[in-house]
Design a protein around this motif. Structure first.
Motif, PDB file in Angstrom:
ATOM      1  N   VAL A   1     -17.619 -26.849   5.266  1.00 55.97           N
ATOM      2  CA  VAL A   1     -16.289 -26.493   5.777  1.00 55.97           C
ATOM      3  C   VAL A   1     -16.171 -26.750   7.281  1.00 55.97           C
ATOM      4  CG1 VAL A   1     -14.645 -24.611   6.112  1.00 55.97           C
ATOM      5  CG2 VAL A   1     -15.805 -24.870   3.913  1.00 55.97           C
ATOM      6  N   PRO A   2     -17.137 -26.290   8.099  1.00 56.16           N
ATOM      7  CA  PRO A   2     -17.037 -26.609   9.529  1.00 56.16           C
ATOM      8  C   PRO A   2     -17.098 -28.108   9.815  1.00 56.16           C
ATOM      9  CG  PRO A   2     -18.552 -24.795   9.197  1.00 56.16           C
ATOM     10  CD  PRO A   2     -18.248 -25.347   7.849  1.00 56.16           C
ATOM     11  N   LEU A   3     -17.914 -28.835   9.055  1.00 54.36           N
ATOM     12  CA  LEU A   3     -18.028 -30.277   9.283  1.00 54.36           C
ATOM     13  C   LEU A   3     -16.701 -30.977   8.987  1.00 54.36           C
ATOM     14  CD1 LEU A   3     -19.927 -32.593  10.047  1.00 54.36           C
ATOM     15  CD2 LEU A   3     -20.494 -32.819   7.613  1.00 54.36           C
ATOM     16  N   LEU A   4     -16.069 -30.622   7.871  1.00 50.82           N
ATOM     17  CA  LEU A   4     -14.769 -31.209   7.545  1.00 50.82           C
ATOM     18  C   LEU A   4     -13.716 -30.837   8.587  1.00 50.82           C
ATOM     19  CD1 LEU A   4     -14.586 -30.696   3.672  1.00 50.82           C
ATOM     20  CD2 LEU A   4     -14.862 -32.853   4.900  1.00 50.82           C
ATOM     21  N   SER A   5     -13.725 -29.571   9.025  1.00 53.48           N
ATOM     22  CA  SER A   5     -12.753 -29.113  10.012  1.00 53.48           C
ATOM     23  C   SER A   5     -12.950 -29.835  11.344  1.00 53.48           C
ATOM     24  CB  SER A   5     -12.876 -27.601  10.212  1.00 53.48           C
ATOM     25  OG  SER A   5     -12.652 -26.899   9.003  1.00 53.48           O
ATOM     26  N   GLY A   6     -14.195 -29.910  11.790  1.00 48.17           N
ATOM     27  CA  GLY A   6     -14.472 -30.523  13.081  1.00 48.17           C
ATOM     28  C   GLY A   6     -14.198 -32.013  13.095  1.00 48.17           C
ATOM     29  N   THR A   7     -14.641 -32.713  12.069  1.00 51.99           N
ATOM     30  CA  THR A   7     -14.418 -34.159  12.036  1.00 51.99           C
ATOM     31  C   THR A   7     -12.933 -34.487  11.859  1.00 51.99           C
ATOM     32  OG1 THR A   7     -14.960 -34.158   9.653  1.00 51.99           O
ATOM     33  CG2 THR A   7     -16.714 -34.732  11.200  1.00 51.99           C
ATOM     34  N   THR A   8     -12.191 -33.606  11.180  1.00 50.69           N
ATOM     35  CA  THR A   8     -10.747 -33.816  11.064  1.00 50.69           C
ATOM     36  C   THR A   8     -10.083 -33.803  12.431  1.00 50.69           C
ATOM     37  OG1 THR A   8     -10.623 -32.863   8.838  1.00 50.69           O
ATOM     38  CG2 THR A   8      -8.592 -32.881  10.135  1.00 50.69           C
ATOM     39  N   LEU A   9     -10.424 -32.820  13.240  1.00 47.44           N
ATOM     40  CA  LEU A   9      -9.829 -32.740  14.580  1.00 47.44           C
ATOM     41  C   LEU A   9     -10.268 -33.911  15.453  1.00 47.44           C
ATOM     42  CD1 LEU A   9      -9.809 -28.969  15.615  1.00 47.44           C
ATOM     43  CD2 LEU A   9      -8.049 -30.330  14.517  1.00 47.44           C
ATOM     44  N   LEU A  10     -11.539 -34.269  15.396  1.00 53.84           N
ATOM     45  CA  LEU A  10     -12.021 -35.400  16.194  1.00 53.84           C
ATOM     46  C   LEU A  10     -11.342 -36.696  15.763  1.00 53.84           C
ATOM     47  CD1 LEU A  10     -15.828 -34.518  16.394  1.00 53.84           C
ATOM     48  CD2 LEU A  10     -14.171 -34.426  18.255  1.00 53.84           C
ATOM     49  N   ALA A  11     -11.187 -36.883  14.455  1.00 55.15           N
ATOM     50  CA  ALA A  11     -10.529 -38.093  13.958  1.00 55.15           C
ATOM     51  C   ALA A  11      -9.069 -38.134  14.391  1.00 55.15           C
ATOM     52  CB  ALA A  11     -10.628 -38.152  12.430  1.00 55.15           C
ATOM     53  N   LEU A  12      -8.382 -36.985  14.362  1.00 55.03           N
ATOM     54  CA  LEU A  12      -7.000 -36.933  14.823  1.00 55.03           C
ATOM     55  C   LEU A  12      -6.896 -37.305  16.293  1.00 55.03           C
ATOM     56  CD1 LEU A  12      -5.710 -33.662  13.103  1.00 55.03           C
ATOM     57  CD2 LEU A  12      -4.873 -35.973  12.683  1.00 55.03           C
ATOM     58  N   GLY A  13      -7.835 -36.788  17.090  1.00 57.84           N
ATOM     59  CA  GLY A  13      -7.833 -37.116  18.513  1.00 57.84           C
ATOM     60  C   GLY A  13      -8.039 -38.594  18.759  1.00 57.84           C
ATOM     61  N   VAL A  14      -8.976 -39.206  18.037  1.00 62.26           N
ATOM     62  CA  VAL A  14      -9.246 -40.639  18.193  1.00 62.26           C
ATOM     63  C   VAL A  14      -8.036 -41.461  17.750  1.00 62.26           C
ATOM     64  CG1 VAL A  14     -10.664 -42.559  17.344  1.00 62.26           C
ATOM     65  CG2 VAL A  14     -11.745 -40.391  17.999  1.00 62.26           C
ATOM     66  N   TYR A  15      -7.456 -41.081  16.625  1.00 62.55           N
ATOM     67  CA  TYR A  15      -6.286 -41.808  16.118  1.00 62.55           C
ATOM     68  C   TYR A  15      -5.135 -41.747  17.114  1.00 62.55           C
ATOM     69  CZ  TYR A  15      -2.354 -43.118  13.114  1.00 62.55           C
ATOM     70  OH  TYR A  15      -1.238 -43.730  12.599  1.00 62.55           O
TER      71      TYR A  15
END
Length: 477
Positions: A402-416
């Motif tokens: 759950v933390p991995l999905l949450s964290g990578t989601t935010l990082l991916a949004l920032g990169v996008y």
């Protein structure tokens, strides 16, 4: 040097500090229009979608805090798990984000005072002039800094009364707007598949992350909390409270105001909303509640940042002045320094002529920054506790997946979103519509953070950069 802080806080104090830091009234009053301009009627579902990764990240904070209570929070946890360079950025970025937040919230406080004076018949100042609002707001910044250096328990007690009043006014006016509003509310506002484009969804989610930002302030006072679990409880309670208030506010605003009017009124959105519902003097109550919210959020913004700089100073990644405590046990020098820097940044905002534009520029910047440091902290939690996937798969799902999905989601949004901004404009201009302008502040902050990390490593010889990465892979806390 004594850096021990008194353990005087309980779970209620943590809730108050986290809730004040999140500043629900300010976010609803000012940010709803920004979100409406981005995603139209989909603001309610956007806020619900943004809550999901926040909940996963809150779980990561709670578990990391049980494992290693430290007012440095992400700075400490990311550094000991993913390495000191990323850890330093996980500390530097929230400091920079808070300084920007304090700078523009100072201007908002000034705007609210000017609006109040105008209602009292004292005309002459423009509530949408960045320069005029900032100069008036600096007086408030000085006052709340003084209350903060008296000690966090005094500040929390002061904020309790502000929160009670502002939440009562917010709930009453939003509830009344839901009942008597004449604008139709479509259930498409709760449809997660009704967004116009992936870009608007990504941009809206990053902006919505800014709405929730601040609940982690409860963890910044963990060393002053009698029970470390109270910090997690305070963060969770504040986070769920914000969800309810944000969804209520976003629907109520749409019941009373067309989307165009939401975006158009910006910093005066709540006053315009109240005027549509009731006449004076009752229409002034939301303005007063918003002023209390802004004042409380300025004070609560100073508090966690001064404790983060204290943690960094103890590691010699920042200078020794940041670790000095006054006789009450508060990091007074760091608190004053943060306020002074925020005041200087507020003066720099004079380059942006209107307060609405300054707010949008700040929200864009802070949204990207928050996505980075929340994402890094969640990934650090997943890495630290990854051994649970083998020893206790059910617990590993909560602690790692759950933390991995949450964290990578935010990082991916920032990169996008960063990539989108890079292709939005051909050249640079000081305008919130310019992609390179929206990228400039976050990029500059990261670069300055790397430079400051280099100084800490090679000039200050900070032990933070030479201590072996903690062997936490098998942690089962």
């Amino acid at each position: 040097m004594n850096t021990a802080m008194p353990k005087s806080l309980g779970v209620v104090d943590g809730v108050v500090i986290a809730a004040s830091s999140t500043a629900a009234t300010t976010s609803i009053a000012i940010g709803t229009g920004v979100l409406a301009a981005t995603v139209g009627h989909q603001v309610p579902i956007l806020l619900i979608l943004a809550f999901l990764p926040m909940l996963g990240i809150a779980g990561a904070y709670a578990r990391l805090n049980r494992s290693e209570p430290n007012c440095g929070a992400g700075y400490t946890w990311v550094g000991s798990t993913l390495g000191p360079w990323l850890g330093f950025l996980a500390g530097w970025i929230p400091i920079a984000g808070t300084v920007i937040f304090l700078a523009y919230t100072t201007a908002i406080c000034g705007s609210l005072l000017i609006q109040t004076a105008d209602k009292l018949g004292l005309h002459g100042l423009d509530p949408n002039s960045t320069a005029q609002c900032t100069l008036v707001g600096l007086v408030i910044l000085v006052a709340v800094t003084w209350t903060a250096i008296r000690g966090v328990s005094h500040a929390a007690n002061f904020q309790k009364y502000l929160l009670i009043f502002e939440y009562a006014v917010l709930i009453v006016f939003c509830g009344w707007g839901m009942i008597v509003g004449d604008q139709p509310f479509s259930l498409s506002g709760l449809n997660p598949f009704a967004f116009d484009s992936v870009t608007s969804l990504a941009q809206g989610l990053v902006l919505a992350v800014f709405f929730y930002w601040g609940w982690d302030a409860a963890f910044s006072v963990t060393e002053e909390t009698r029970n470390p679990e109270d910090a997690a409880r305070g963060g969770y309670i504040a986070l769920f409270t914000m969800l309810g208030l944000f969804v209520l506010g976003s629907i109520a605003f749409q019941r009373v105001l067309p989307v165009g009017k939401l975006a158009e009124n910006g910093a005066q959105g709540l006053s315009y909303y109240a005027a549509k519902l009731v006449g004076e003097p009752w229409a002034s109550l939301p303005l007063l509640a918003l002023m209390f919210s802004a004042i409380a959020s300025v004070q609560s913004g100073v508090i966690p940042t001064a404790r983060l700089t204290l943690a960094m100073s103890r590691d010699r990644t920042l200078g020794p002045a940041w670790a000095r405590l006054n006789p009450r046990g508060a990091p007074a020098a760091g608190t004053v320094a943060i306020a002074v820097i925020a005041g200087f940044v507020a003066l720099l905002e004079f380059a942006i002529p209107t307060l609405n534009q300054a707010i949008l520029a700040a929200v864009n910047t802070i949204g990207l920054l928050v996505a980075i440091y929340y994402g890094l902290t969640a990934v650090a939690s997943a890495v630290r506790f990854r051994g649970l996937l083998r020893t206790n798969p059910a617990e590993g799902l909560r602690a790692v997946v759950v933390p991995l999905l949450s964290g990578t989601t935010l990082l991916a949004l920032g990169v996008y979103l960063a990539g989108y901004y890079a292709t939005l404009s051909d050249g640079f201009a000081i305008s919130v519509d310019n992609g390179w302008f929206n990228l400039a502040a976050p990029a500059l902050i990261v670069l300055l953070g790397l430079a400051a990390a280099a100084v800490a490593k090679w000039r200050r010889r900070s032990p933070y950069f030479v201590t072996a990465v903690a062997a936490t892979a098998e942690e089962t806390v």
